[in-house]
Design an enzyme around this catalytic site. Structure first.
Site, short mmCIF file in Angstrom:
data_model
loop_
_atom_site.label_atom_id
_atom_site.label_comp_id
_atom_site.label_asym_id
_atom_site.label_seq_id
_atom_site.Cartn_x
_atom_site.Cartn_y
_atom_site.Cartn_z
N ASP A 87 0.93 -1.10 0.05
CA ASP A 87 -0.06 0.01 -0.02
C ASP A 87 0.83 1.24 0.11
OD1 ASP A 87 -2.83 1.41 0.92
OD2 ASP A 87 -1.19 2.23 2.24
N LYS A 111 1.50 4.67 -3.03
CA LYS A 111 1.52 5.90 -2.74
C LYS A 111 2.88 6.35 -3.11
CE LYS A 111 -1.77 5.31 0.86
NZ LYS A 111 -2.26 4.53 2.27
#
Lengths: 427, 427
Positions: free
Chosen positions: A202, A206
């Site tokens: 995750d 980003k």
């Protein structure tokens, strides 16, 4: 104020989608003043328009036919809050072709197919905005794209995953990984399958997005080497604490002479560093550049209303700039090489399980010196004829340091695999 | 990309003005991509266009005739970086009337004449942007106006003056006020006449602006009660440290049921609070709201390039939204009453010089209890028959607490005037 209402479409009407609708209605007066016209959600795409919902949508809002949004001329901008890669990607391309700008919260889609999507948006003269894809309500995308235009940003680093930061905060107080994960799941911070969070995947998505916009170059999730906290031993969190560091899952993107260095890894952060004090589920992103020096944004990195707030900011941004060339051009016009971390300098934390006998430290120090790695601090904890030897190095070329560490690992006095973590410099 | 260049005018070509010009040229490629057309500074107003300058401006750039900027049809937006109240205010009104948007770094002008200026901008359908007027490169104005549209912001608090934060950081390490002020002046953080900074006047102007945009109401500098650090005793910084607090000059704007509470004062900040760790000349602003929870922005609050970066962000913002109704309406459409701090709850720090005899604390505690003020912690340092008694209260209505403190000050056992400082809650 008498302008006719502007129509918005939603792909998805779950937690975030329904919050976008609710907040837009609740803040109607402010929104109208800022935009110069009323704004309303006209259609929302769902799988089953007749299923009962807590959010209790008004009659006629929901549709399960994507074409009803794509072909509605009264809808000028669409918020994609359904997630997933397909059919989301294809639908987004269809929306661009239909002349509609898109606001998305979908980091995985952008981190994988950003190049294609931004090129398509530029081709059709529409915008793709994505504040909600990185750190929810923390406006880091807007700040990077709109406030830092005049500053050569040369580093973006931060805590971009709230689940693991919550877990690391608890581990710093002595809890072990398994206990903390169970607690994070019970509190709803971690998913039943926490893989994406705890492995750093995750955070890597980003970092790919942040690196792309900070340096105007295409970085995909596959370019971002990531380690998570799933292999982190709480003994290293404790040693780090003794040495004056917090352990944080740090995502980094640095502009170096040769290109761009990106990565996600559990990292020792000195207590005096602003990121060290960011605890619990909060996120923080630090932007470094020439004209701005250093700007840090801290806040909640997740949450339905927080994400919806970011989506609405983007919707307003699209409407505000709808008749200009602003943010239309594909911003990723450079093709900077991805530079392996081995080629740049880092300070490292190193924990070795060694035989507790005279001369071991001297041997290890001389191997490090052979590769031009100097030592900042050493701590040793002995028991039963063995010792945990913890070394923090000064910054050195990481490849050289890892070469030395491999030679140390091969020593007879060393047992098991050395633990190696990066260390942020205090500045 | 082949659009014709957009002209910008500058009022002022000092440190900030020349940096705007230099950075716009240095970042020409990025600026062109973001705006969709090249941008160039066409004219800059100075007092004496022929005076020699380090910034070495190109021929024909400087003018000492304001009309050459106001009447130049190729200039669509003007950056005001000359400061002062007059003639700046009048010229800004003339620019609006000439259809030009204005970007300003002038906090004193906005904090005094904002109402008139914003109304004039709306009347003429142009924009007035002012990021650089508050905390330089920290994009708090843009975030409040553009990213938090969907969030009911109910509090803005922060460290908005770098000079005093530098001084307080040094005082926390034991230095006294006079020494620290001299050091700040030697380093260029403080002016030869530091009054504006140390009395809280500079911070009050920023609080007036932040309160206005956060709550959509007109707050002027005259509405903002301010105390500075010029009357702060280093003994209170030391006591605060012993009790687990930093002392910071905190500017606050809070939305309460009855209206808006604003103020600037030296304040005890718990170590666990994110503002506590903001040291040196950095600024930090924390925004609290419903959908966003809490977002904190930290960075340099001053500096030529930092301020120029904010000005350029605003210039780009104006150009990007030049054909829409975005941010055109005067945002201050509410008229919320200013509520005195006495009418709301605060925790207070109280230092009393008392006779060191039995029963004094009991007497004082009972007076506080009479006014419904309960005590969080007490520290006492005795010497030579007298004692420094330090009390931190739980939150209580400030008027009631100050009433009790007046009664305590009137006691025979009390000498001098009690020192009273506010205390932020940890949350």
């Amino acid at each position: 104020m008498t302008a006719s209402p502007i129509g918005i479409g939603l792909l998805g009407y779950g937690t975030v989608g329904s919050a976008v609708d609710r907040l837009l209605q609740a803040r109607q007066e402010d929104v109208t003043r800022v935009v110069g016209a009323p704004v309303e959600v006209r259609r929302a795409l769902v799988r089953d328009a007749s299923a009962p919902r807590d959010s209790n949508p008004r009659a006629g809002l929901l549709t399960s036919d994507f074409a009803e949004i794509r072909d509605d001329p009264s809808i000028t901008v669409v918020a994609e809050v359904m997630g997933g890669i397909e059919p989301t990607r294809s639908w987004m391309l269809e929306l661009f072709a239909a002349g509609k700008s898109v606001v998305t919260a979908n980091k995985q889609l952008l981190a994988r197919h950003g190049a294609e999507l931004f090129a398509a948006a530029e081709e059709h003269g529409v915008q793709l905005r994505f504040e909600a894809s990185v750190c929810a309500a923390i406006p880091v995308v807007k700040v990077l794209r709109e406030s830092m235009i005049a500053s050569e940003v040369n580093a973006v680093l931060g805590i971009v995953n709230g689940t693991t930061n919550f877990m690391l905060t608890a581990m710093a107080k002595g809890a072990d990984y398994a206990t903390v994960l169970a607690e994070a799941q019970a509190l709803g911070y971690a998913e039943a399958d926490p893989t994406e969070d705890v492995t750093g995947g995750d955070a890597a998505a980003k970092v790919a997005i942040l690196a792309s916009i900070a340096f105007h170059t295409r970085v995909t999730i596959d370019d971002v080497p990531h380690e998570g906290i799933d292999t982190l031993d709480s003994i290293d969190v404790a040693f780090a604490g003794d040495l004056g560091y917090s352990v944080k899952l740090i995502g980094q993107a640095r502009r170096v002479e040769q290109g761009v260095v990106v990565g996600v890894a559990p990292t020792l952060v000195p207590r005096a560093h602003p990121l060290s004090a960011v605890d619990g589920s909060f996120n923080a992103v630090m932007l470094r550049g020439d004209a701005i020096r250093e700007v840090t944004l801290v806040g909640p990195g997740a949450g339905g209303d927080e994400t919806a707030s970011a989506v609405i900011g983007d919707l307003m941004g699209v409407l505000g700039t709808s008749n200009s060339g602003f943010l239309r051009a594909d911003g990723f016009f450079r093709s900077l090489p991805i530079v392996p971390a081995d080629d740049v300098e880092s300070a490292l934390y190193l924990r070795l399980d060694v035989r507790d006998q005279p001369g071991v430290l001297a041997t290890i120090a001389s191997i490090l010196a052979d590769d031009q790695v100097s030592i900042d601090s050493v701590v040793q904890r002995a028991s039963d004829g063995r010792a945990q030897l913890v070394i923090v190095t000064h910054p050195a070329r990481e490849g050289a340091a890892r070469h030395a560490i491999q030679r140390i690992a091969d020593l007879d006095v060393c047992e098991g695999t050395p633990v190696v973590l990066r260390v942020l410099s205090a500045g």
